[in-house]
Design a protein around this motif. Sequence first.
Motif, PDB file in Angstrom:
ATOM      1  N   LEU A   1       0.851  -1.313   0.043  1.00 16.96           N
ATOM      2  CA  LEU A   1      -0.080  -0.024  -0.043  1.00 16.96           C
ATOM      3  C   LEU A   1       0.944   1.222   0.172  1.00 16.96           C
ATOM      4  N   ALA A   2       0.910   1.839  -1.178  1.00 19.77           N
ATOM      5  CA  ALA A   2       1.938   2.903  -1.268  1.00 19.77           C
ATOM      6  C   ALA A   2       1.535   4.173  -0.654  1.00 19.77           C
ATOM      7  N   GLN A   3       2.399   5.125  -0.058  1.00 24.00           N
ATOM      8  CA  GLN A   3       2.019   6.321   0.420  1.00 24.00           C
ATOM      9  C   GLN A   3       2.794   7.314  -0.299  1.00 24.00           C
ATOM     10  N   CYS A   4       2.242   8.466  -0.337  1.00 26.35           N
ATOM     11  CA  CYS A   4       2.817   9.500  -1.187  1.00 26.35           C
ATOM     12  C   CYS A   4       3.974   9.863  -0.666  1.00 26.35           C
TER      13      CYS A   4
ATOM     14  N   LYS B   1      -4.036   7.705  -1.647  1.00 25.97           N
ATOM     15  CA  LYS B   1      -4.691   7.917  -3.188  1.00 25.97           C
ATOM     16  C   LYS B   1      -3.625   8.360  -4.094  1.00 25.97           C
ATOM     17  N   LEU B   2      -3.060   7.849  -4.824  1.00 24.92           N
ATOM     18  CA  LEU B   2      -2.064   8.200  -5.639  1.00 24.92           C
ATOM     19  C   LEU B   2      -2.378   8.365  -7.049  1.00 24.92           C
ATOM     20  N   CYS B   3      -1.320   9.123  -7.676  1.00 22.42           N
ATOM     21  CA  CYS B   3      -1.788   9.594  -9.127  1.00 22.42           C
ATOM     22  C   CYS B   3      -0.898   9.113 -10.211  1.00 22.42           C
ATOM     23  N   LYS B   4      -1.296   9.184 -11.427  1.00 25.97           N
ATOM     24  CA  LYS B   4      -0.127   8.770 -12.378  1.00 25.97           C
ATOM     25  C   LYS B   4       0.818  10.071 -12.389  1.00 25.97           C
ATOM     26  N   ALA B   5       1.964   9.779 -11.859  1.00 29.39           N
ATOM     27  CA  ALA B   5       2.964  10.966 -11.942  1.00 29.39           C
ATOM     28  C   ALA B   5       4.105  10.378 -12.820  1.00 29.39           C
ATOM     29  N   HIS B   6       4.134  11.655 -13.700  1.00 27.79           N
ATOM     30  CA  HIS B   6       5.204  11.488 -14.770  1.00 27.79           C
ATOM     31  C   HIS B   6       6.516  11.701 -14.268  1.00 27.79           C
TER      32      HIS B   6
ATOM     33  N   PHE C   1       5.421   6.956 -16.420  1.00 24.47           N
ATOM     34  CA  PHE C   1       4.822   7.346 -15.309  1.00 24.47           C
ATOM     35  C   PHE C   1       4.970   6.355 -14.287  1.00 24.47           C
ATOM     36  N   ASP C   2       4.766   6.785 -12.852  1.00 25.52           N
ATOM     37  CA  ASP C   2       4.824   5.969 -11.625  1.00 25.52           C
ATOM     38  C   ASP C   2       3.538   5.994 -10.871  1.00 25.52           C
ATOM     39  N   LEU C   3       2.858   4.870 -10.594  1.00 27.51           N
ATOM     40  CA  LEU C   3       1.377   5.079 -10.060  1.00 27.51           C
ATOM     41  C   LEU C   3       1.705   5.012  -8.447  1.00 27.51           C
ATOM     42  N   ASN C   4       2.742   4.809  -8.201  1.00 21.32           N
ATOM     43  CA  ASN C   4       3.007   4.727  -6.592  1.00 21.32           C
ATOM     44  C   ASN C   4       3.951   5.471  -5.759  1.00 21.32           C
ATOM     45  N   ILE C   5       4.027   6.817  -6.331  1.00 23.63           N
ATOM     46  CA  ILE C   5       5.140   7.679  -5.819  1.00 23.63           C
ATOM     47  C   ILE C   5       4.411   9.209  -5.197  1.00 23.63           C
ATOM     48  N   LEU C   6       3.133   9.596  -6.085  1.00 20.12           N
ATOM     49  CA  LEU C   6       2.691  11.087  -5.425  1.00 20.12           C
ATOM     50  C   LEU C   6       1.352  10.964  -5.629  1.00 20.12           C
ATOM     51  N   CYS C   7       0.794  11.759  -4.543  1.00 18.53           N
ATOM     52  CA  CYS C   7      -0.826  12.047  -4.692  1.00 18.53           C
ATOM     53  C   CYS C   7      -0.928  13.212  -5.563  1.00 18.53           C
ATOM     54  N   SER C   8      -2.182  13.634  -6.344  1.00 18.33           N
ATOM     55  CA  SER C   8      -2.118  14.508  -7.166  1.00 18.33           C
ATOM     56  C   SER C   8      -2.164  15.779  -6.454  1.00 18.33           C
TER      57      SER C   8
END
Length: 254
Positions: A13-16, A25-30, A65-72
């Motif tokens: 369960l990834a955290q920002c 709840k993380l986003c599609k971070a490029h 992108f990475d889905l597991n690093i940052l919230c929007s």
Amino acid sequence: MKVVRRGDEGMPLAQCRAPDCDATKLCKAHIIPQGFARPLSEADGHNKAVRAGGAKPANQPLGPFDLNILCSECDGKLGVFDEYAINFCGSLPASSAAPTGSLYRQSEFNGAIFARAMLAILWRASISVREEWIEITLGRYESIIGNILFGLSNLPDFPEIEIALLRYASADHDARRFIFNPFRIRSGNLNVFSMGLGGFQVLAKIDQRPFHKEMRPYIVNASTSLIVPHVRFEETAEYAFFQSAAQADRRRKA
Ligand SMILES: [Zn+2]
């Protein structure tokens, strides 16, 4: 340090990863903002992802992108730096055939924001555990740069962190069309990351020791105008890499 929490099902369960943010709840971070790739797309074609084994249509054409690093929300905070760098590079004319060493000048330039945009790319690559960024690790500077990017520390307090630019020049290529992912280079004994985007070669020194004397005038951390040397695209390591990829391509097609 890569923090991964475990949920009830044993699933990660990834955290920002931004400082002081516990959003899950993380986003599609490029990693490299998609705005650098978008204006380069041919109307009817694909951007090229250049790899050692040959160029092929990028399977994520606007960049990985990475889905597991940052919230929007945190991704959006870095987006302010990204936008500035994208707009600045996008406003410049095509790269020219100027000789190596001649100077490139732009009077309107905010080096403090541009430098942060480049650090944001390296920082996202560093916190990503995706395979293509495994080589990019900032070590103890990962948290320092995270604090700088989110306003908890000041970049001028860290002389170890310096961004210098060179402008690609070429008679045959519009070097703005190429994006070269960051890679670590050894510049003398210095720890430096190099990347290519927006028509610039970006050198990020993350090291206690200063840049070589010749590079120091081209550090942009606090610049209010841009005066940097041209470097012939064909003379760079990036070009050699681009050529070997093209050769691998031709061999495969033969
Ligand atoms: Zn966040």
